[in-house]
Write a protein that holds these residues in place. Structure first.
Motif, PDB file in Angstrom:
ATOM      1  N   GLY A   1       3.593   6.626 101.377  1.00  0.00           N
ATOM      2  CA  GLY A   1       3.631   6.087 102.741  1.00  0.00           C
ATOM      3  C   GLY A   1       4.842   6.475 103.563  1.00  0.00           C
ATOM      4  O   GLY A   1       4.713   6.953 104.697  1.00  0.00           O
ATOM      5  N   PHE A   2       6.022   6.292 103.005  1.00  0.00           N
ATOM      6  CA  PHE A   2       7.251   6.581 103.748  1.00  0.00           C
ATOM      7  C   PHE A   2       7.329   8.054 104.139  1.00  0.00           C
ATOM      8  O   PHE A   2       7.688   8.383 105.272  1.00  0.00           O
ATOM      9  N   ALA A   3       6.995   8.939 103.210  1.00  0.00           N
ATOM     10  CA  ALA A   3       7.075  10.384 103.476  1.00  0.00           C
ATOM     11  C   ALA A   3       6.134  10.791 104.610  1.00  0.00           C
ATOM     12  O   ALA A   3       6.487  11.621 105.459  1.00  0.00           O
ATOM     13  N   VAL A   4       4.943  10.188 104.644  1.00  0.00           N
ATOM     14  CA  VAL A   4       3.972  10.494 105.713  1.00  0.00           C
ATOM     15  C   VAL A   4       4.506  10.026 107.062  1.00  0.00           C
ATOM     16  O   VAL A   4       4.486  10.774 108.050  1.00  0.00           O
ATOM     17  N   LEU A   5       5.014   8.798 107.115  1.00  0.00           N
ATOM     18  CA  LEU A   5       5.555   8.266 108.374  1.00  0.00           C
ATOM     19  C   LEU A   5       6.770   9.061 108.844  1.00  0.00           C
ATOM     20  O   LEU A   5       6.911   9.339 110.042  1.00  0.00           O
ATOM     21  N   GLU A   6       7.613   9.442 107.913  1.00  0.00           N
ATOM     22  CA  GLU A   6       8.814  10.204 108.270  1.00  0.00           C
ATOM     23  C   GLU A   6       8.446  11.565 108.843  1.00  0.00           C
ATOM     24  O   GLU A   6       9.032  12.020 109.827  1.00  0.00           O
ATOM     25  N   PHE A   7       7.436  12.196 108.240  1.00  0.00           N
ATOM     26  CA  PHE A   7       7.010  13.510 108.731  1.00  0.00           C
ATOM     27  C   PHE A   7       6.439  13.433 110.150  1.00  0.00           C
ATOM     28  O   PHE A   7       6.749  14.250 111.008  1.00  0.00           O
ATOM     29  N   PHE A   8       5.600  12.438 110.390  1.00  0.00           N
ATOM     30  CA  PHE A   8       4.896  12.358 111.678  1.00  0.00           C
ATOM     31  C   PHE A   8       5.714  11.710 112.795  1.00  0.00           C
ATOM     32  O   PHE A   8       5.326  11.771 113.951  1.00  0.00           O
ATOM     33  N   LYS A   9       6.857  11.094 112.477  1.00  0.00           N
ATOM     34  CA  LYS A   9       7.551  10.254 113.471  1.00  0.00           C
ATOM     35  C   LYS A   9       7.949  11.002 114.737  1.00  0.00           C
ATOM     36  O   LYS A   9       7.962  10.435 115.816  1.00  0.00           O
ATOM     37  N   SER A  10       8.269  12.288 114.643  1.00  0.00           N
ATOM     38  CA  SER A  10       8.726  13.026 115.825  1.00  0.00           C
ATOM     39  C   SER A  10       7.662  13.993 116.356  1.00  0.00           C
ATOM     40  O   SER A  10       7.942  14.854 117.171  1.00  0.00           O
ATOM     41  N   THR A  11       6.411  13.827 115.902  1.00  0.00           N
ATOM     42  CA  THR A  11       5.364  14.800 116.268  1.00  0.00           C
ATOM     43  C   THR A  11       4.430  14.307 117.365  1.00  0.00           C
ATOM     44  O   THR A  11       3.628  15.076 117.884  1.00  0.00           O
ATOM     45  N   GLY A  12       4.506  13.002 117.694  1.00  0.00           N
ATOM     46  CA  GLY A  12       3.562  12.463 118.677  1.00  0.00           C
ATOM     47  C   GLY A  12       2.266  11.973 118.054  1.00  0.00           C
ATOM     48  O   GLY A  12       1.376  11.492 118.754  1.00  0.00           O
ATOM     49  N   VAL A  13       2.145  12.094 116.728  1.00  0.00           N
ATOM     50  CA  VAL A  13       0.960  11.594 116.030  1.00  0.00           C
ATOM     51  C   VAL A  13       1.155  10.109 115.736  1.00  0.00           C
ATOM     52  O   VAL A  13       2.207   9.702 115.244  1.00  0.00           O
ATOM     53  N   THR A  14       0.150   9.278 116.075  1.00  0.00           N
ATOM     54  CA  THR A  14       0.232   7.856 115.761  1.00  0.00           C
ATOM     55  C   THR A  14      -0.414   7.617 114.391  1.00  0.00           C
ATOM     56  O   THR A  14      -1.495   8.126 114.112  1.00  0.00           O
ATOM     57  N   VAL A  15       0.271   6.832 113.567  1.00  0.00           N
ATOM     58  CA  VAL A  15      -0.165   6.627 112.179  1.00  0.00           C
ATOM     59  C   VAL A  15      -0.317   5.152 111.862  1.00  0.00           C
ATOM     60  O   VAL A  15       0.550   4.339 112.188  1.00  0.00           O
ATOM     61  N   ALA A  16      -1.427   4.815 111.213  1.00  0.00           N
ATOM     62  CA  ALA A  16      -1.628   3.473 110.648  1.00  0.00           C
ATOM     63  C   ALA A  16      -2.006   3.646 109.179  1.00  0.00           C
ATOM     64  O   ALA A  16      -2.452   4.720 108.762  1.00  0.00           O
TER      65      ALA A  16
END
Length: 234
Positions: free
Chosen positions: A154-169
């Motif tokens: 979970g953390f790795a996925v959120l960290e990767f996407f945080k600056s990309t504009g992709v919203t994650v749930a």
């Protein structure tokens, strides 16, 4: 789900969890998201996600939404095998003892919460570099880090996407309770996140009672994951 068409992709661990989500989606007619298998583990995903062609396609979408699905373990007695949980954030503890937090997208998470209501519990997750197999450690981590469930991605996925504009749930199903041990399968995990069958079998045989608990919980978790996927996207 009213905004199901706005979810471009589901990220789920390769293997049994991926197959369960695909089976769940196969019962849904109409537009369904693509399902992308990801490896097990924090470090493996830190390497995999930036280099995946499937992920690059998501990044090119004008308003991308990604839902992470799969199984998790419970760190508190109130979360039992078969319970569906919705993440608000993920905690990661570095080797130095420093604790980092990444949040899921608040708006996307709130829309899922509103739609699912009493079918899910909102939780804080711990992402671990290794399998937490002792019940004593599960409960200790739940208390000391104020976390409810544990996963490895979970953390790795959120960290990767945080600056990309992709919203994650993130939505996961509990497959391992905190009231018992499971086998120590850490030596069975390869550096690429795959499972080594021989090491896995040896670990399971060494701890038959714990192995039975793991198998039962896993089967129940996968069954709920499949049913829940169908329900969510119908």
């Amino acid at each position: 789900m009213s905004n199901q068409t706005s979810i471009q992709a589901i990220l789920v661990c390769q293997g049994a969890e991926y197959k369960a989500v695909c089976r769940g989606l196969s019962r849904v007619t109409g537009c369904t998201p693509s399902v992308i298998p990801i490896p097990v583990g924090t470090k493996t995903n830190s390497i995999y996600l930036p280099n995946s062609q499937d992920i690059k396609k998501i990044l090119n979408h004008p308003q991308p939404r990604v839902l992470v699905m799969g199984l998790c373990g419970s760190l508190k007695p109130k979360y039992r095998v078969g319970d569906v949980v919705l993440y608000k954030d993920c905690v990661y503890q570095e080797n130095t003892g420093n604790t980092l937090v990444q949040k899921c997208d608040a708006t996307f998470t709130a829309s899922l919460q509103e739609y699912l209501q009493d079918k899910i519990s909102v939780v804080r997750a711990l992402t671990s570099d290794r399998i937490i197999w002792l019940k004593s450690e599960k409960r200790l981590l739940g208390q000391t880090l104020d976390t409810d469930v544990v996963d490895m991605e979970g953390f790795a996925v959120l960290e990767f996407f945080k600056s990309t504009g992709v919203t994650v749930a993130m939505v996961r199903v509990v497959s391992d309770g905190c009231n018992g041990n499971i086998p120590n399968l850490n030596l069975a995990l390869s550096h690429d996140g795959s499972v080594q069958p021989l090491s896995f079998a040896i670990a399971m045989l060494k701890q038959p009672i714990a192995a039975t608990r793991l198998i039962r919980g896993g089967l129940r978790g996968l069954q709920v994951l499949e049913q829940f996927t169908t329900f969510l996207f119908q």
